[in-house]
Design a protein around this motif. Structure first.
Motif, PDB file in Angstrom:
ATOM      1  N   ILE A 138      11.299  21.976   2.459  1.00  0.00           N
ATOM      2  CA  ILE A 138      10.647  21.072   1.505  1.00  0.00           C
ATOM      3  C   ILE A 138      10.646  19.678   2.110  1.00  0.00           C
ATOM      4  CG2 ILE A 138      10.684  20.126  -0.832  1.00  0.00           C
ATOM      5  CD1 ILE A 138      12.292  22.558  -1.694  1.00  0.00           C
ATOM      6  N   VAL A 139       9.518  19.020   2.028  1.00  0.00           N
ATOM      7  CA  VAL A 139       9.384  17.636   2.489  1.00  0.00           C
ATOM      8  C   VAL A 139       9.320  16.729   1.267  1.00  0.00           C
ATOM      9  CG1 VAL A 139       7.918  15.987   3.704  1.00  0.00           C
ATOM     10  CG2 VAL A 139       8.231  18.283   4.623  1.00  0.00           C
ATOM     11  N   PHE A 140      10.151  15.701   1.248  1.00  0.00           N
ATOM     12  CA  PHE A 140      10.115  14.686   0.193  1.00  0.00           C
ATOM     13  C   PHE A 140       9.603  13.387   0.814  1.00  0.00           C
ATOM     14  CE2 PHE A 140      13.332  17.693  -1.097  1.00  0.00           C
ATOM     15  CZ  PHE A 140      13.136  17.842  -2.459  1.00  0.00           C
ATOM     16  N   VAL A 141       8.521  12.868   0.296  1.00  0.00           N
ATOM     17  CA  VAL A 141       8.002  11.567   0.724  1.00  0.00           C
ATOM     18  C   VAL A 141       8.161  10.631  -0.469  1.00  0.00           C
ATOM     19  CG1 VAL A 141       6.084  10.312   1.742  1.00  0.00           C
ATOM     20  CG2 VAL A 141       6.339  12.755   2.198  1.00  0.00           C
ATOM     21  N   ILE A 142       9.038   9.648  -0.344  1.00  0.00           N
ATOM     22  CA  ILE A 142       9.466   8.856  -1.496  1.00  0.00           C
ATOM     23  C   ILE A 142       9.176   7.387  -1.238  1.00  0.00           C
ATOM     24  CG2 ILE A 142      11.441   8.205  -2.915  1.00  0.00           C
ATOM     25  CD1 ILE A 142      12.677  10.891  -2.216  1.00  0.00           C
ATOM     26  N   VAL A 195       7.002  17.234  -1.916  1.00  0.00           N
ATOM     27  CA  VAL A 195       7.087  16.470  -3.165  1.00  0.00           C
ATOM     28  C   VAL A 195       6.916  14.999  -2.809  1.00  0.00           C
ATOM     29  CG1 VAL A 195       8.504  15.862  -5.151  1.00  0.00           C
ATOM     30  CG2 VAL A 195       8.638  18.155  -4.185  1.00  0.00           C
ATOM     31  N   LEU A 196       5.918  14.360  -3.396  1.00  0.00           N
ATOM     32  CA  LEU A 196       5.642  12.948  -3.145  1.00  0.00           C
ATOM     33  C   LEU A 196       5.989  12.161  -4.400  1.00  0.00           C
ATOM     34  CD1 LEU A 196       2.973  14.784  -1.913  1.00  0.00           C
ATOM     35  CD2 LEU A 196       2.908  12.673  -0.564  1.00  0.00           C
ATOM     36  N   VAL A 197       6.843  11.169  -4.257  1.00  0.00           N
ATOM     37  CA  VAL A 197       7.374  10.423  -5.407  1.00  0.00           C
ATOM     38  C   VAL A 197       6.975   8.960  -5.251  1.00  0.00           C
ATOM     39  CG1 VAL A 197       9.421   9.847  -6.748  1.00  0.00           C
ATOM     40  CG2 VAL A 197       9.335  11.998  -5.476  1.00  0.00           C
ATOM     41  N   ASP A 198       6.225   8.453  -6.205  1.00  0.00           N
ATOM     42  CA  ASP A 198       5.801   7.049  -6.189  1.00  0.00           C
ATOM     43  C   ASP A 198       6.715   6.235  -7.102  1.00  0.00           C
ATOM     44  OD1 ASP A 198       4.350   4.821  -5.584  1.00  0.00           O
ATOM     45  OD2 ASP A 198       2.682   5.268  -6.920  1.00  0.00           O
ATOM     46  N   ASP A 199       7.072   5.036  -6.655  1.00  0.00           N
ATOM     47  CA  ASP A 199       7.919   4.129  -7.455  1.00  0.00           C
ATOM     48  C   ASP A 199       9.190   4.824  -7.925  1.00  0.00           C
ATOM     49  OD1 ASP A 199       6.330   1.864  -7.267  1.00  0.00           O
ATOM     50  OD2 ASP A 199       5.079   2.435  -8.961  1.00  0.00           O
ATOM     51  N   THR A 250       1.514  20.716  -2.293  1.00  0.00           N
ATOM     52  CA  THR A 250       1.998  19.375  -2.621  1.00  0.00           C
ATOM     53  C   THR A 250       2.133  19.188  -4.122  1.00  0.00           C
ATOM     54  OG1 THR A 250      -0.267  18.507  -2.589  1.00  0.00           O
ATOM     55  CG2 THR A 250       0.994  18.351  -0.548  1.00  0.00           C
ATOM     56  N   VAL A 251       3.149  18.411  -4.492  1.00  0.00           N
ATOM     57  CA  VAL A 251       3.404  18.024  -5.883  1.00  0.00           C
ATOM     58  C   VAL A 251       3.539  16.514  -5.902  1.00  0.00           C
ATOM     59  CG1 VAL A 251       5.036  18.136  -7.787  1.00  0.00           C
ATOM     60  CG2 VAL A 251       4.551  20.188  -6.462  1.00  0.00           C
ATOM     61  N   MET A 252       2.663  15.843  -6.640  1.00  0.00           N
ATOM     62  CA  MET A 252       2.696  14.381  -6.738  1.00  0.00           C
ATOM     63  C   MET A 252       3.396  13.984  -8.035  1.00  0.00           C
ATOM     64  SD  MET A 252       1.856  11.444  -5.342  1.00  0.00           S
ATOM     65  CE  MET A 252       0.433  11.583  -4.249  1.00  0.00           C
ATOM     66  N   THR A 253       4.374  13.115  -7.924  1.00  0.00           N
ATOM     67  CA  THR A 253       5.091  12.595  -9.097  1.00  0.00           C
ATOM     68  C   THR A 253       5.139  11.081  -8.980  1.00  0.00           C
ATOM     69  OG1 THR A 253       7.270  12.634  -8.062  1.00  0.00           O
ATOM     70  CG2 THR A 253       6.543  14.652  -9.118  1.00  0.00           C
ATOM     71  N   GLY A 284       0.789  -1.225   0.000  1.00  0.00           N
ATOM     72  CA  GLY A 284       0.000   0.000   0.000  1.00  0.00           C
ATOM     73  C   GLY A 284       0.817   1.268   0.000  1.00  0.00           C
ATOM     74  N   LYS A 285       1.990   1.253  -0.618  1.00  0.00           N
ATOM     75  CA  LYS A 285       2.837   2.456  -0.634  1.00  0.00           C
ATOM     76  C   LYS A 285       2.158   3.587  -1.405  1.00  0.00           C
ATOM     77  CE  LYS A 285       6.505   0.285  -2.238  1.00  0.00           C
ATOM     78  NZ  LYS A 285       6.121  -1.136  -2.116  1.00  0.00           N
ATOM     79  N   THR A 286       1.559   3.257  -2.547  1.00  0.00           N
ATOM     80  CA  THR A 286       0.881   4.299  -3.323  1.00  0.00           C
ATOM     81  C   THR A 286      -0.291   4.891  -2.547  1.00  0.00           C
ATOM     82  OG1 THR A 286       1.510   3.220  -5.399  1.00  0.00           O
ATOM     83  CG2 THR A 286      -0.315   4.774  -5.484  1.00  0.00           C
ATOM     84  N   THR A 287      -1.070   4.041  -1.914  1.00  0.00           N
ATOM     85  CA  THR A 287      -2.188   4.530  -1.106  1.00  0.00           C
ATOM     86  C   THR A 287      -1.685   5.400   0.041  1.00  0.00           C
ATOM     87  OG1 THR A 287      -3.383   2.499  -1.632  1.00  0.00           O
ATOM     88  CG2 THR A 287      -4.220   3.803   0.198  1.00  0.00           C
ATOM     89  N   PHE A 288      -0.600   4.988   0.645  1.00  0.00           N
ATOM     90  CA  PHE A 288      -0.030   5.784   1.740  1.00  0.00           C
ATOM     91  C   PHE A 288       0.359   7.184   1.257  1.00  0.00           C
ATOM     92  CE2 PHE A 288       3.558   7.389   4.176  1.00  0.00           C
ATOM     93  CZ  PHE A 288       3.091   7.283   5.481  1.00  0.00           C
ATOM     94  N   LEU A 289       0.933   7.279   0.057  1.00  0.00           N
ATOM     95  CA  LEU A 289       1.328   8.585  -0.465  1.00  0.00           C
ATOM     96  C   LEU A 289       0.122   9.509  -0.605  1.00  0.00           C
ATOM     97  CD1 LEU A 289       4.051   7.920  -3.206  1.00  0.00           C
ATOM     98  CD2 LEU A 289       4.357   8.615  -0.848  1.00  0.00           C
ATOM     99  N   HIS A 290      -1.006   8.977  -1.054  1.00  0.00           N
ATOM    100  CA  HIS A 290      -2.195   9.821  -1.201  1.00  0.00           C
ATOM    101  C   HIS A 290      -2.743  10.249   0.157  1.00  0.00           C
ATOM    102  CE1 HIS A 290      -2.719   9.660  -5.569  1.00  0.00           C
ATOM    103  NE2 HIS A 290      -2.204   8.446  -5.494  1.00  0.00           N
TER     104      HIS A 290
END
Length: 929
Positions: free
Chosen positions: A181-185, A151-155, A71-74, A52-58
């Motif tokens: 800046i917070v990066f959640v990767i 900035v949230l980075v998936d995969d 927020t910026v989702m990538t 559930g990493k992608t769900t966690f990012l949201h």
């Protein structure tokens, strides 16, 4: 930990038409980290696929928005989508284009000029990617100055090259500038373990799957006993994707017995998803297939246009798919497939002709709304209707984005990238042949450059070549002009490259202070956007640290950039080519003859090369150096030094940095044999610098191995072990089997010096390959470590084989082991022990091997002292004391206390506790009598 909540707010259990809501207690940790840290914060989210990493990012995005963060989702794109950074970095790109947040549509994505600097088409691809990364970082930094950003980075490991460079550049720059800046990767463990990420201000959130307690209230598991729940968790691994799909299939197929649920756990996750999709109504599955085929979040309005369905009907279908957990919301009025598995399988279930038609309708809708040409061309191709206009425009976009190689995915040949300036290429070729003056003249007399990038190349590389030619004033003037050109060009990454070339030039000129300053600026400017060139800057700083005898600091630099050394330069970074004459026939023939027991072969090979009439004198120089290396292995130091001197003469003064580095390495190996350790360290410092400046990674591995051997000899085996490990890392970049075998042997010697005998034997037995010397060294380590009758027999075998091959220092080492083994036999082995040790002492005197002689004399002194024969013991120890005092004076000051505390001298210097005074050392040796 993850929890599934199946209760509505009023306490009434949800029906299976509603999707289970996954809650993340880890969000509390994320909030705490964000509120505790004021500057840059990096939060790495890891866990197996399906946790559930992608769900966690949201969920994290919503939590950060509540804290006031923009927020910026990538994230990485689907497997079938062309790798366009404007899609994976959609929101970030629109921020750079001035569209603000949240994204306003596709128009800003197509306008490249809003993000890319003017004239970028004249740059090579790598530099274009760096310009994009710099522009995106600037936009993010400016936004963070107005308010905190996230900035949230998936995969993250699956991002394309340009997107990866943008994220890495932002990470490095934000950490250095302490930007808010917070990066959640979302990444894997390998990403978090990279050297370049270990210095980031990071926190780690490891997601895990469901536990038995998490599903205790979930029907039908609530009706089952704890043993069944434990079995369910064990079979599904507790992964939410797996467990929830199994529960959904159980409910949707109308099963009633728990045995059916246990059977579902034996199915693969893909089969469970396929079963669920097969139960969907046709219209609902077509809607899901459209979302999956797009491969990215799309607006509800776009889905409505493509399918042509009325709003209420479509809303009902989307609502049902969301409640089933097959799609998710991806922003205001935007939806996306819930995961890669759903996206892939729903497309596979469509007949090929229907899937092609669906791609065609998507392409038409994208073109009508002004979408990206790369995306339109990709869908046209999958529809079987790719037109020339679409392909041409998509290829032009890919080239502008620095990804011309991706044009092959569209069935088009990528255009040739801009070539390096012809004058620069010719000058570097001449410099590679050792003709620095001719290279300088080539650039000096070249016609003036008109384009900014070409003008920068002339100045930057001209300064570098002028430094190699010893023209310090011209070099400094050109380097200053290059920095000015970089500032005028508008291409920010050029400044970092200018600083790197300036640092290399100043390093070659010996101006350490200015070189250190320039290289520090280069590291800051290149970090993240160009890790390979940043690694080169760090290697140059390591060379400066070695000049100051800061070996731990230099080693830290090497470890920090080890993962970026496989490709030491960018594809647009021209360097002097290697001479084609390397690996000549004469050294190879000489090796075979020496191995065959012909000691005169070396002298004949040397005379053959000296008398060579070849016009390519640099090629002859390389052959001489290879012959010198071979002669050092066979303990012929005098002829090796003659080869070195002749090689320098052939290279016309040694202007070829790579050749000069090899010359110094060979000289260091000879100095080590002769016991001149101070000179060996000085030669290795020059060899390290030359290998770095020549971008010779395999040569750098050989230098690291020489450092390991030298540090072991002067009594620092712990530090030597690290240098040996680094040499083995670098040997993978072209060092060959010989360097790998020598590294394995040296590792065994180091373990033996640390008194780790069993590990030394294992390391020696695992070593393979190499030449005759490497094979004998392996056996010698085993003999020294094992002792006893087996060690005695093996040492005897090595001594006989070394005599046949003429490798004198191995003869001495083997004889010393034999002498100690005979001494342990008591009076019966006394005569053999004395004979062996005296032969070692005589050999050491003849061959000028003082360290070997010291150990032989101390062994003889201890032998006689143990038998209370004090007069001969005093004579041998007095001689050893004098030799040791002279050796001690040749050791650099930083290592003298380590040298005198070596285990071979431990009993002799106990009285002074390892003092560094050479005279005191000699007195202590005499006191043992």
């Amino acid at each position: 930990m993850l929890r599934v909540n199946l209760l509505a707010r009023d306490g009434i259990p949800r029906t299976w038409d509603d999707a289970p809501r996954i809650e993340f207690p880890e969000l509390g940790l994320l909030r705490a980290q964000v509120m505790e840290r004021r500057g840059c914060t990096v939060i790495a989210v890891t866990g197996p696929a399906g946790t559930g990493k992608t769900t966690f990012l949201h969920h994290a995005r919503a939590a950060l928005a509540e804290l006031g963060y923009g927020t910026v989702m990538t994230g990485a794109l689907a497997e079938h989508v062309l790798c366009d950074p404007r899609l994976s970095l959609r929101e970030w790109w629109q921020l750079a284009a001035g569209e603000g947040l949240p994204p306003q549509g596709s128009a800003a994505l197509r306008r490249l000029e809003g993000v890319l600097p003017a004239g970028i088409e004249s740059l090579p691809p790598a530099l274009r990617r760096e310009c994009i990364a710099e522009r995106l970082w600037t936009a993010l930094r400016d936004a963070a100055a107005r308010g905190p950003m996230a900035v949230l980075v998936d995969d993250a490991p699956l991002l394309g090259e340009t997107a990866t460079r943008a994220v890495e550049r932002a990470l490095a720059a934000a950490a250095r500038e302490s930007a808010r800046i917070v990066f959640v990767i979302a990444a894997d463990a390998a990403w978090t373990q990279r050297k370049r990420h270990q210095d980031l201000p990071a926190a780690h959130i490891a997601l895990r799957g469901f536990g038995a307690a998490d599903l205790a209230g979930c029907a039908p598991l609530s009706e089952a006993g704890p043993r069944f729940r434990d079995r369910f968790i064990e079979r599904t691994g507790g992964l939410p994707q797996y467990a929830l799909n199994a529960l959904a299939v159980f409910r949707e197929t109308g099963a009633e017995k728990l045995d059916a649920l246990a059977g579902l756990c034996a199915e693969a996750p893909a089969d469970l998803v396929r079963t669920r999709l097969g139960l969907l109504p046709e219209a609902r599955r077509e809607t899901l297939a459209l979302i999956g085929a797009c491969g990215r979040p799309v607006s509800v309005a776009f889905v409505r246009r493509v399918l042509g369905r009325q709003g209420q009907v479509l809303d009902a279908q989307l609502g049902a798919l969301e409640r089933a957990g097959l799609i998710r919301r991806a922003g205001p009025a935007r939806v996306a497939a819930s995961d890669r598995l759903v996206r892939r399988i729903v497309c596979e279930m469509l007949p090929p002709e229907r899937l092609a038609a669906l791609h065609g309708r998507i392409a038409g809708a994208l073109e009508a709304e002004g979408g990206l040409w790369t995306e339109i061309a990709m869908h046209c191709m999958r529809a079987g209707a790719a037109e020339g206009e679409h392909i041409a425009r998509a290829v032009a976009d890919l080239c502008a984005l620095g990804q011309p190689e991706d044009a092959a995915a569209l069935g088009a040949a990528p255009p040739e990238p801009p070539a390096a300036d012809a004058a620069v290429a010719e000058a570097l070729a001449r410099a590679g042949q050792g003709a620095a003056e001719a290279a300088w003249e080539t650039l000096r007399t070249a016609p003036s450059a008109t384009e900014p990038y070409t003008a920068w190349q002339r100045s930057a590389y001209g300064g570098r070549i002028a430094a190699a030619a010893g023209r310090a004033d011209e070099a400094r003037a050109l380097l200053a002009e290059a920095e000015s050109s970089a500032a005028r060009s508008g291409f920010a990454p050029l400044r970092g490259r200018s600083m790197l070339l300036a640092g290399e030039a100043l390093l070659a000129l010996g101006d350490r202070t200015a070189a250190s300053r320039a290289l520090g600026h280069a590291c800051s400017a290149l970090e993240g956007a160009s890790p390979r060139l940043a690694a080169q800057s760090t290697l140059c700083l390591a060379s400066l640290a070695i000049d100051e005898e800061e070996f731990h600091q230099a080693l830290g630099c090497l470890y920090r950039v080890a993962e970026d050394l496989e490709h030491p330069i960018a594809e647009d970074w021209p360097v002097a080519g290697e001479n084609a004459g390397r690996g000549g026939r004469v050294p190879g023939d000489c090796r075979r003859l020496l191995d065959g027991g012909d000691p005169e072969a070396a002298q004949r090979a040397f005379m053959t090369l000296v008398a060579s009439g070849s016009e390519d004198r640099v090629a002859v120089a390389w052959e001489l150096i290879e012959l010198a290396d071979l002669l050092v292995s066979y303990d012929n130091d005098s002829l090796a030094l003659a080869c070195v001197a002749e090689a320098l003469r052939c290279a016309r003064g040694g202007a070829n940095e790579k050749l000069l580095a090899r010359v110094r390495l060979t000289a260091a190996r000879v100095s080590t044999l002769l016991g001149d350790y101070g000179r060996a360290f000085a030669s290795l410092a020059g060899a390290f610098r030359g290998a770095v400046l020549a971008y010779d990674r395999a040569g750098l591995g050989a230098v690291c191995l020489a450092y390991a051997r030298l540090l072991r000899i002067v009594g620092v085996p712990e530090l030597a072990a690290h240098w040996c490990a680094m040499s083995r890392v670098l040997s993978a970049y072209g060092g060959g089997a010989r360097l790998e075998a020598d590294g394995a042997c040296e590792k065994a010697w180091i373990l033996l010096a640390q008194d780790r005998r069993r590990e030394a034997v294992e390391a020696a037995m695992q070593a393979a390959g190499g030449d005759t010397r490497a094979g004998l060294e392996r056996k010698l380590v085993i003999a020294a470590a094992q002792g006893g009758e087996e060690g005695l027999a093996l040492a005897q075998e090595v001594r006989d084989a070394a005599k046949a091959a003429g490798i004198q220092d191995l003869i001495g080492e083997a004889a010393l082991i034999l002498g100690r083994a005979h001494a342990r036999r008591g009076e019966h082995g006394l005569l053999h022990a004395i004979e062996s040790m005296q032969s070692v002492a005589e050999l050491a005197q003849q061959r000028k091997r003082p360290e070997l002689g010291v150990r032989a004399k101390i062994a003889l002194g201890e032998l006689f002292l143990a038998r209370r024969r004090h007069r001969p013991a005093r004579e041998f120890l007095r001689a050893a004391a004098g030799d040791l005092a002279r050796l001690h004076a040749r050791v650099p000051r930083a290592f003298r206390s380590h040298f005198i505390a070596k285990s071979e001298y431990r009993e002799a210097v106990e009285a002074i506790g390892g003092a560094s005074s050479a005279a005191a050392s000699a007195d202590a040796l005499l006191k043992t009598c």
